[in-house]
Design a protein around this motif. Structure first.
Motif, short mmCIF file in Angstrom:
data_model
loop_
_atom_site.label_atom_id
_atom_site.label_comp_id
_atom_site.label_asym_id
_atom_site.label_seq_id
_atom_site.Cartn_x
_atom_site.Cartn_y
_atom_site.Cartn_z
N ALA A 455 38.34 -18.13 51.48
CA ALA A 455 38.00 -16.82 50.91
C ALA A 455 36.99 -17.02 49.79
O ALA A 455 37.02 -18.03 49.08
N PHE A 456 36.08 -16.07 49.65
CA PHE A 456 35.05 -16.14 48.63
C PHE A 456 35.23 -14.98 47.66
O PHE A 456 34.96 -13.83 48.00
N VAL A 457 35.70 -15.30 46.46
CA VAL A 457 35.91 -14.28 45.43
C VAL A 457 35.40 -14.85 44.11
O VAL A 457 35.93 -15.85 43.62
N ASP A 458 34.38 -14.25 43.55
CA ASP A 458 33.85 -14.68 42.26
C ASP A 458 34.73 -14.13 41.15
O ASP A 458 34.78 -12.92 40.93
N VAL A 459 35.42 -15.03 40.46
CA VAL A 459 36.31 -14.63 39.37
C VAL A 459 35.71 -15.14 38.06
O VAL A 459 35.56 -16.35 37.88
N GLY A 462 38.47 -16.09 32.47
CA GLY A 462 39.47 -15.19 31.90
C GLY A 462 39.83 -14.04 32.81
O GLY A 462 40.64 -13.19 32.42
N GLY A 463 39.24 -13.98 34.00
CA GLY A 463 39.52 -12.88 34.91
C GLY A 463 40.63 -13.20 35.89
O GLY A 463 41.19 -14.30 35.90
N ARG A 464 40.95 -12.24 36.73
CA ARG A 464 42.00 -12.43 37.74
C ARG A 464 41.73 -11.51 38.93
O ARG A 464 41.04 -10.49 38.82
N VAL A 465 42.27 -11.91 40.07
CA VAL A 465 42.14 -11.14 41.30
C VAL A 465 43.29 -10.14 41.37
O VAL A 465 44.46 -10.54 41.41
N LEU A 466 42.97 -8.86 41.38
CA LEU A 466 44.00 -7.84 41.47
C LEU A 466 44.39 -7.56 42.92
O LEU A 466 45.54 -7.22 43.21
N ARG A 467 43.43 -7.71 43.81
CA ARG A 467 43.70 -7.42 45.21
C ARG A 467 42.67 -8.12 46.08
O ARG A 467 41.49 -8.18 45.73
N TYR A 468 43.13 -8.65 47.21
CA TYR A 468 42.22 -9.25 48.19
C TYR A 468 42.79 -8.99 49.57
O TYR A 468 43.99 -9.18 49.80
N ALA A 469 41.94 -8.56 50.49
CA ALA A 469 42.39 -8.29 51.86
C ALA A 469 41.27 -8.62 52.83
O ALA A 469 40.13 -8.17 52.66
N ASP A 470 41.58 -9.41 53.85
CA ASP A 470 40.66 -9.68 54.95
C ASP A 470 40.85 -8.59 55.99
O ASP A 470 41.88 -8.53 56.66
N GLU A 480 39.33 -8.31 38.11
CA GLU A 480 39.31 -7.83 36.73
C GLU A 480 38.81 -8.94 35.83
O GLU A 480 39.27 -10.09 35.91
N ASP A 481 37.86 -8.63 34.93
CA ASP A 481 37.35 -9.65 34.02
C ASP A 481 38.18 -9.71 32.75
O ASP A 481 39.19 -9.00 32.60
N ALA A 482 37.75 -10.56 31.82
CA ALA A 482 38.53 -10.77 30.59
C ALA A 482 38.59 -9.52 29.72
O ALA A 482 39.51 -9.38 28.90
#
Length: 877
Positions: A455-459, A462-470, A480-482
């Protein structure tokens, strides 16, 4: 024809036939998508129906052709049928599409949509695709009837297959980079028709003497039968099984890799063309190498299982290596661009390198494996047409199985590893303990256990992934960033909005809604974060329908309004926007189309003349349509074509700005079904209703001057700006082929494009207002507002942001005060100065007082500066 010239002639015909075949596939897929929609079911159904027709032709006609004494006649007839039916489709495609559109309806079930999309497309294309499926068996039959003295490679199916695939490569590249952008789809199809006719005539004239039994049959007649020469039915079934499964796995691998690389590449019409071209080049190269080095070295034998198993093991390893390279795709693309610079040519080269790494080795082995299985079938006396048909049937099921079911259910990593495992399972069980099988098996296990998800998610830090769906069509993420700002992305490339752009997103809803004096029903094409449609639903008495292509976006939108439950007046539908507009019979007061990225594959179809006309039909008599355009993602040449297309449907169109941003300017085209202008007095009631419900909030839409002051162009200015630009149409989608240039290699800044646009456009009160509302005082205030707006935008071009309020005051105080003196009604310049004054109060009270006094004199009606002055004098008193 001399014996020496025959191989060259057959290969030339196969190349031309392959060019035409892939040309039709590209053209028909694009044309069918216009009326079937771009949902996954529709897109994959077209591909499946195309493969289904090829399989039907190979299975039903292939064996009969091989038994015929005159395969040249069959070949010529097949090419002629393809040409005539394809010529007929140029005229039939649109009315047939209208019929299917009505049968499909607005909100069909997945089963109904898939059945209609596949069934209708299969029937529509069947005469041509079935004839295409029989051309390769027919040409193989021609080659098989050459004298036995001919070299084996001259009669080789592998050589014919390689040339046919090479023609397909040339067709893909020529259509994507030249024919479709220059001539459109109908003329491109007509060229393919001419190629088919030429192939039919040439085959008839050159190979009429290729009659009688095949060389293999003659050889068999001359040799006595033996017990060992008969092949068991079980052997034939095993061979056919491998044809079917390798067809399934080969196209499955293509579908999966294309979906993964969509998260790294730009996902334009050129991206898909390059990926497909590299896939076909590898297949052609593998078949050609097999024909030259393996098949030519010895006669085929039915007992070639060891070679088959070695090829299967090599293919499993090649697919595993290709899969492993996908984890480094982003780094590889960045490296290529850093070395070569950012230009369109180098950006396309970078995408080609990604395709070569992922597809190159695997597809070369695929081409060799198919050629070897074909040679084994010939040695066994198995009909090549039957073998080819079974292989194509397997390929036909791949888009549904891998694209619709396995990819979203298992994720790309597991789905790709299943392809590798599938090839290994086709190897004879007696070979499983050999190193050639154990090595890829062990590597497969290591990757399955140790490799992270693909999976390719630029974080950001200090950020985090709130949701990811293929999803079936795309990967959707919310990051969400810092600072707590959440961003919605599709395939990690296309930002669909963020929690920091709520004000601008809400303005894109309220501006068109407030232009209608009494809207009762609105339609939003595109959901994004949902802020735009939700903001409209807050207006009292307004029912809102929102159409979004990706179900994953609908689910993710809930994260951007966590503080409130969805409005009961907001109805969200997962559907293709174009298909919904054409299939629905609902009428709307206001229709708003989102600012879709014009370079992304499929988005250009939302900016065509035909789509704008369909939207017009959905408007009530006094309804209006707003098409937002992302000027920060759109080059001016493509903009001219879109404006030209819009004017065809709405001759009295005007243009406005959604915001005054220099970094992300958004342009709106406003068209009314009637030819009426706007009256400030008629705008006050909807503005007051929206304000009473807090729908407008701090959007800067507090009065009629803020709404009407957003306009920048009237109909005449838009016509001058469009000039002689080509309209963007379904048949000639110039935007889809031109807009990617800016995505690959930006040649200007958004603020430069905005200022260039403003200098080219103009508007007068006569073009905007109704005659009764166009009083001298109204015209004066409106003209002053527009002048202030243009000065405000120009004043921000050279501003260097700073955290020091004294530096900011030195840069912008006098220019913005001058703007306020031009128009007391223009408020966007007031708030930045008020903010700077409050900052100055902490470091330089006298400078803050001076700025506040100037603000008070410039706009005495606003109370904020007076209140701030009282705050300054309070402690001193």
């Amino acid at each position: 024809m001399t014996a020496a010239a025959r191989p060259a002639a057959t290969r030339l015909l196969m190349t031309a036939s392959g060019f035409a075949g892939l040309g039709y596939q590209i053209v028909w897929t694009q044309q069918c998508g216009l009326w079937l929609g771009h949902e996954a079911a529709a897109v994959l159904a077209v591909i499946t129906a195309f493969f289904g027709g090829l399989a039907a032709g190979a299975l039903l006609l292939g064996p009969r052709i091989e038994r015929s004494a005159q395969p040249a006649r069959w070949y010529a007839a097949c090419e002629l049928v393809v040409a005539l039916w394809s010529l007929l489709l140029i005229a039939l495609m649109s009315p047939f599409g209208d019929l299917v559109l009505q049968l499909t309806g607005v909100a069909p079930s997945a089963l109904r949509q898939w059945s209609l999309a596949f069934g209708a497309t299969f029937v529509l294309l069947l005469p041509a695709t079935a004839a295409m499926g029989a051309t390769l068996p027919a040409m193989a039959g021609i080659a098989a009837r050459w004298p036995t003295a001919a070299a084996p490679r001259d009669r080789s199916i592998a050589a014919l297959y390689a040339c046919n695939t090479l023609g397909a490569v040339i067709g893909v590249l020529a259509i994507a980079f030249w024919l479709a952008p220059t001539f459109g789809y109908a003329r491109t199809a007509a060229l393919c028709v001419a190629l088919n006719l030429a192939c039919a005539v040439a085959a008839w004239r050159l190979f009429r003497t290729a009659t009688g039994p095949s060389a293999a049959a003659r050889s068999a007649q001359q040799q006595p039968a033996s017990a060992g020469s008969s092949i068991s039915g079980a052997g034939s079934r095993g061979l056919l099984l491998r044809f079917a499964v390798t067809g399934l796995l080969g196209i499955g691998y293509e579908v999966l890799v294309v979906r993964v690389l969509a998260q790294v590449a730009e996902d334009t019409v050129y991206t898909f063309a390059l990926l497909l071209a590299v896939y076909l080049v590898g297949t052609a190269a593998g078949a050609a190498m097999y024909a030259r080095r393996v098949h030519a070295a010895r006669a085929p034998s039915h007992d070639d299982e060891p070679v088959r198993d070695r090829l299967l093991a090599a293919l499993a390893m090649a697919c595993l290596i290709g899969t492993g390279c996908l984890w480094g795709a982003e780094a590889l693309k960045t490296f290529v661009l850093q070395q070569l610079g950012t230009h369109m040519a180098t950006a396309l080269l970078a995408e080609a390198v990604l395709a070569l790494v992922a597809f190159g080795p695997a597809t070369m082995v695929m081409g060799a494996l198919f050629s070897h299985l074909s040679a084994m079938a010939s040695a066994q006396g198995l009909s090549f047409g039957r073998a080819l048909g079974v292989n194509t049937l397997g390929a036909m099921t791949a888009p549904l199985l891998f694209g619709v079911l396995l990819f979203p259910a298992l994720g790309p990593k597991a789905a790709l590893l299943l392809v590798v495992a599938g090839y290994l399972l086709l190897i004879d069980v007696r070979q499983w303990r050999r190193a050639q099988v154990m090595v890829p098996t062990a590597a497969l296990a290591v990757v399955a256990v140790l490799a992270p998800p693909l999976a390719f998610v630029d974080v950001p830090d200090g950020g985090r992934v709130l949701r990811y769906a293929d999803g079936v069509m795309a990967a959707v993420s919310v990051v969400e960033d810092a600072d707590g700002v959440a961003r919605l992305r599709i395939d990690n490339r296309q930002q669909e909005g963020s929690s920091a752009t709520r004000r601008v997103d809400a303005r894109q809803a309220l501006l068109p809604v407030l232009l209608h004096p009494a809207p009762a029903r609105a339609l939003f094409l595109g959901l994004g974060t949902g802020v735009t449609a939700s903001s409209a639903a807050e207006v009292p008495g307004l029912a809102v329908d929102a159409v979004e292509l990706l179900p994953e976006v609908i689910a993710a939108a809930a994260l951007f309004r966590p503080e409130a439950a969805p409005s009961p007046r907001l109805h969200v539908l997962a559907a293709d926007a174009r298909r919904y507009v054409r299939a629905s019979d609902a009428r709307y007061d206001v229709i708003v189309s989102d600012n879709f990225h014009p370079a992304r594959s499929g988005s250009g179809a939302l900016y065509t003349v035909e789509h704008f006309r369909a939207v017009r039909e959905r408007l009530r008599d006094d309804g209006l349509f707003c098409q937002w355009l992302p000027l920060h993602q759109l080059d001016l040449a493509s903009l001219r074509s879109i404006v030209q297309s819009y004017l065809v449907a709405f001759p009295n169109a005007r243009a406005l700005l959604a915001n005054n941003s220099l970094q992300t300017p958004v342009l709106g085209l406003i068209g009314r079904r009637d030819a009426d202008g706007f009256a400030p007095a008629r705008l006050r009631p909807p503005i007051e209703r929206a304000a009473a419900s807090a729908a407008t909030g701090r959007l800067g839409l507090d009065d009629e001057w803020a709404v009407l002051g957003s306009f920048i162009a009237g109909p005449e200015a838009l016509r001058r700006y469009a000039g002689d630009a080509a309209a963007n149409t379904d048949d000639h989608p110039v935007v889809a082929y031109r807009a990617p240039r800016l995505a690959y290699a930006p040649d200007s800044r958004p603020q430069d494009r905005l200022t260039t646009l403003l200098s080219a456009l103009s508007i007068t009160p006569d073009e905007l207002l109704t005659p009764a509302a166009n009083t001298p005082e109204t015209a004066r205030r409106l003209a002053a507002y527009w002048q202030a707006r243009d000065r405000f935008i120009a004043s921000g071009r050279n501003v260097r942001p700073s955290s020091d309020p004294r530096q900011m005051a030195a840069q912008v105080a006098e220019p913005l005060l001058a703007v306020l003196r031009i128009s007391p009604d223009f408020r966007p310049a007031y708030d930045p100065l008020l903010l700077i004054a409050r900052g100055l109060a902490r470091v330089d009270v006298d400078a803050a007082r001076e700025l506040l006094n100037a603000l008070q004199r410039a706009q005495p009606a606003r109370p904020e500066a007076s209140a701030a002055l009282l705050d300054l004098s309070g402690p001193a008193g």
